[in-house]
Design a protein around this motif. Structure first.
Motif, PDB file in Angstrom:
ATOM      1  N   THR A  61       0.920  -1.205   0.036  1.00  0.00           N
ATOM      2  CA  THR A  61      -0.119   0.226  -0.097  1.00  0.00           C
ATOM      3  C   THR A  61       0.746   1.454  -0.080  1.00  0.00           C
ATOM      4  O   THR A  61       1.727   1.361   0.847  1.00  0.00           O
ATOM      5  CB  THR A  61      -0.782   0.058   1.323  1.00  0.00           C
ATOM      6  OG1 THR A  61      -1.648  -1.136   1.102  1.00  0.00           O
ATOM      7  CG2 THR A  61      -1.846   1.315   1.290  1.00  0.00           C
ATOM      8  N   PRO A  62       0.638   2.097  -0.957  1.00  0.00           N
ATOM      9  CA  PRO A  62       1.354   3.492  -0.815  1.00  0.00           C
ATOM     10  C   PRO A  62       1.026   4.274   0.340  1.00  0.00           C
ATOM     11  O   PRO A  62       0.015   3.750   1.047  1.00  0.00           O
ATOM     12  CB  PRO A  62       0.807   4.157  -2.135  1.00  0.00           C
ATOM     13  CG  PRO A  62       0.090   3.113  -2.984  1.00  0.00           C
ATOM     14  CD  PRO A  62      -0.354   2.189  -2.046  1.00  0.00           C
ATOM     15  N   LYS A  63       1.931   5.108   0.875  1.00  0.00           N
ATOM     16  CA  LYS A  63       1.494   5.768   1.888  1.00  0.00           C
ATOM     17  C   LYS A  63       0.104   6.496   1.885  1.00  0.00           C
ATOM     18  O   LYS A  63      -0.124   7.229   0.990  1.00  0.00           O
ATOM     19  CB  LYS A  63       2.410   6.914   2.233  1.00  0.00           C
ATOM     20  CG  LYS A  63       3.829   6.468   2.539  1.00  0.00           C
ATOM     21  CD  LYS A  63       5.188   7.880   2.863  1.00  0.00           C
ATOM     22  CE  LYS A  63       6.326   7.071   3.374  1.00  0.00           C
ATOM     23  NZ  LYS A  63       7.356   7.954   3.498  1.00  0.00           N
ATOM     24  N   THR A  64      -0.681   6.362   2.905  1.00  0.00           N
ATOM     25  CA  THR A  64      -1.895   6.669   2.970  1.00  0.00           C
ATOM     26  C   THR A  64      -2.180   8.342   2.848  1.00  0.00           C
ATOM     27  O   THR A  64      -2.988   8.858   2.533  1.00  0.00           O
ATOM     28  CB  THR A  64      -2.833   6.210   3.845  1.00  0.00           C
ATOM     29  OG1 THR A  64      -2.216   6.428   5.000  1.00  0.00           O
ATOM     30  CG2 THR A  64      -2.970   4.701   3.682  1.00  0.00           C
ATOM     31  N   GLU A  73      -0.248  10.357   1.311  1.00  0.00           N
ATOM     32  CA  GLU A  73       0.404  11.230   0.402  1.00  0.00           C
ATOM     33  C   GLU A  73      -0.760  11.236  -0.835  1.00  0.00           C
ATOM     34  O   GLU A  73      -0.952  10.301  -1.510  1.00  0.00           O
ATOM     35  CB  GLU A  73       1.629  10.539  -0.308  1.00  0.00           C
ATOM     36  CG  GLU A  73       2.360  10.847  -1.018  1.00  0.00           C
ATOM     37  CD  GLU A  73       3.100  12.332  -0.662  1.00  0.00           C
ATOM     38  OE1 GLU A  73       2.776  13.294  -1.214  1.00  0.00           O
ATOM     39  OE2 GLU A  73       3.837  12.218   0.209  1.00  0.00           O
ATOM     40  N   THR A  74      -1.216  12.425  -0.945  1.00  0.00           N
ATOM     41  CA  THR A  74      -2.395  12.691  -1.763  1.00  0.00           C
ATOM     42  C   THR A  74      -2.022  12.230  -3.256  1.00  0.00           C
ATOM     43  O   THR A  74      -2.960  11.929  -3.920  1.00  0.00           O
ATOM     44  CB  THR A  74      -3.119  13.923  -1.599  1.00  0.00           C
ATOM     45  OG1 THR A  74      -1.817  15.014  -1.809  1.00  0.00           O
ATOM     46  CG2 THR A  74      -3.568  14.418  -0.288  1.00  0.00           C
ATOM     47  N   ALA A  75      -0.679  12.596  -3.712  1.00  0.00           N
ATOM     48  CA  ALA A  75      -0.366  12.351  -4.871  1.00  0.00           C
ATOM     49  C   ALA A  75      -0.375  10.724  -5.406  1.00  0.00           C
ATOM     50  O   ALA A  75      -0.323  10.357  -6.408  1.00  0.00           O
ATOM     51  CB  ALA A  75       1.117  12.699  -5.011  1.00  0.00           C
ATOM     52  N   TYR A  76      -0.527   9.814  -4.497  1.00  0.00           N
ATOM     53  CA  TYR A  76      -0.546   8.660  -4.617  1.00  0.00           C
ATOM     54  C   TYR A  76      -1.858   7.963  -4.839  1.00  0.00           C
ATOM     55  O   TYR A  76      -2.207   6.684  -5.274  1.00  0.00           O
ATOM     56  CB  TYR A  76       0.175   7.681  -3.416  1.00  0.00           C
ATOM     57  CG  TYR A  76       1.487   8.126  -3.231  1.00  0.00           C
ATOM     58  CD1 TYR A  76       2.143   8.600  -4.080  1.00  0.00           C
ATOM     59  CD2 TYR A  76       2.262   7.621  -2.295  1.00  0.00           C
ATOM     60  CE1 TYR A  76       3.585   9.069  -4.145  1.00  0.00           C
ATOM     61  CE2 TYR A  76       3.640   7.776  -1.951  1.00  0.00           C
ATOM     62  CZ  TYR A  76       4.220   8.401  -2.828  1.00  0.00           C
ATOM     63  OH  TYR A  76       5.550   8.808  -2.619  1.00  0.00           O
ATOM     64  N   TRP A  77      -2.939   8.626  -4.498  1.00  0.00           N
ATOM     65  CA  TRP A  77      -4.459   7.983  -4.315  1.00  0.00           C
ATOM     66  C   TRP A  77      -5.116   8.751  -5.442  1.00  0.00           C
ATOM     67  O   TRP A  77      -4.979   9.736  -6.005  1.00  0.00           O
ATOM     68  CB  TRP A  77      -4.873   8.597  -2.976  1.00  0.00           C
ATOM     69  CG  TRP A  77      -4.304   7.504  -2.099  1.00  0.00           C
ATOM     70  CD1 TRP A  77      -2.860   7.641  -1.444  1.00  0.00           C
ATOM     71  CD2 TRP A  77      -4.190   5.974  -1.928  1.00  0.00           C
ATOM     72  NE1 TRP A  77      -2.439   6.878  -0.605  1.00  0.00           N
ATOM     73  CE2 TRP A  77      -3.158   5.494  -0.953  1.00  0.00           C
ATOM     74  CE3 TRP A  77      -5.031   5.128  -2.173  1.00  0.00           C
ATOM     75  CZ2 TRP A  77      -3.156   4.301  -0.506  1.00  0.00           C
ATOM     76  CZ3 TRP A  77      -5.008   3.597  -1.785  1.00  0.00           C
ATOM     77  CH2 TRP A  77      -3.926   3.242  -0.847  1.00  0.00           C
ATOM     78  N   GLY A  91       1.797   6.376  -7.167  1.00  0.00           N
ATOM     79  CA  GLY A  91       1.276   5.470  -6.080  1.00  0.00           C
ATOM     80  C   GLY A  91       1.896   4.370  -6.439  1.00  0.00           C
ATOM     81  O   GLY A  91       2.443   3.405  -5.601  1.00  0.00           O
ATOM     82  N   LEU A  92       1.776   3.576  -7.419  1.00  0.00           N
ATOM     83  CA  LEU A  92       2.115   2.404  -7.981  1.00  0.00           C
ATOM     84  C   LEU A  92       3.738   2.130  -7.832  1.00  0.00           C
ATOM     85  O   LEU A  92       4.093   1.298  -7.348  1.00  0.00           O
ATOM     86  CB  LEU A  92       1.657   1.937  -9.371  1.00  0.00           C
ATOM     87  CG  LEU A  92       2.034   0.822  -9.967  1.00  0.00           C
ATOM     88  CD1 LEU A  92       1.356  -0.545  -9.185  1.00  0.00           C
ATOM     89  CD2 LEU A  92       1.643   0.626 -11.308  1.00  0.00           C
TER      90      LEU A  92
END
Length: 213
Positions: free
Chosen positions: A37-40, A42-46, A74-75
């Motif tokens: 899971t990417p860092k929750t 970090e808005t740039a990941y989601w 994010g991936l």
């Protein structure tokens, strides 16, 4: 239609599986891969355009839409690869032992395993995994079945279909699963169209009273 097709494929597989006399280790045929899971925070990941599979998202058998999505960035910042269509997913924690197939390319969190055949067709991977998970559940009878580990799969034995039986099964099952995939895509398209049109019909923005049939 999809339920009926899957039941037919499962019945055929079971009949061939039960007559096999070649027992092998599950992981001799199937590679077990993980997710992350990417860092929750970090808005740039989601909220991107990549589906992100979690135990909540298991389909029957295909999953197309996931509760969460991630971005390309994010991936690149999580321990999951982008798994292709027909990757087999099994839930390993939380809701344990659910098995499904990816209907679109998607990443996956760490509470699941992605299962990929070692020169074994993905539909065989799917049905072999259903058999293995059933055995694991049976072994846990009376105990809490709260997780599946790679060690569980590594110690599990399954019956391998002969080459002729595998070809015979795939000859029948592949068209069935392709039809199931197509049906699911069509259902998704129609539900999207419904969700778009219904509010407009309810609000009067679209008037069908004068439509000529």
């Amino acid at each position: 239609i999809n339920d009926n097709l899957e039941q037919q494929a499962a019945a055929l597989f079971s009949s061939l599986y039960n007559r096999s006399n070649t027992e092998v280790r599950y992981t001799d045929l199937i590679q077990i891969l993980g997710g992350g899971t990417p860092k929750t925070g970090e808005t740039a990941y989601w909220n991107g355009n990549i589906a992100f599979f979690t135990p909540k998202d298991v389909g029957t058998p295909y999953t197309f839409i996931t509760e969460k999505t991630i971005t390309e960035e994010g991936l690149s910042h999580c321990n999951s690869r982008l798994y292709p269509v027909n990757t087999v997913f099994v839930t390993a924690r939380g809701t344990v032992g659910k098995v499904g197939l990816s209907g679109v390319p998607m990443a996956m969190n760490q509470s699941c395993y992605a299962l990929v055949g070692k020169e074994t067709h993905q539909l065989l991977v799917y049905f072999y995994t259903l058999k293995a998970v059933d055995r694991l559940k049976h072994k846990a009878s009376g105990a809490v079945f709260d997780a599946i580990t790679t060690r569980d799969f590594d110690s599990e034995q399954i019956m391998k279909l002969s080459d002729d039986d595998a070809k015979a099964f795939l000859c029948v099952a592949e068209p069935m699963f392709q039809e199931m995939l197509n049906n699911s895509i069509e259902n998704l398209r129609l539900s999207t169209l419904r969700d778009f049109l219904l509010p407009k019909l309810m609000s009067g923005e679209i008037d069908v009273s004068s439509v000529q049939l």
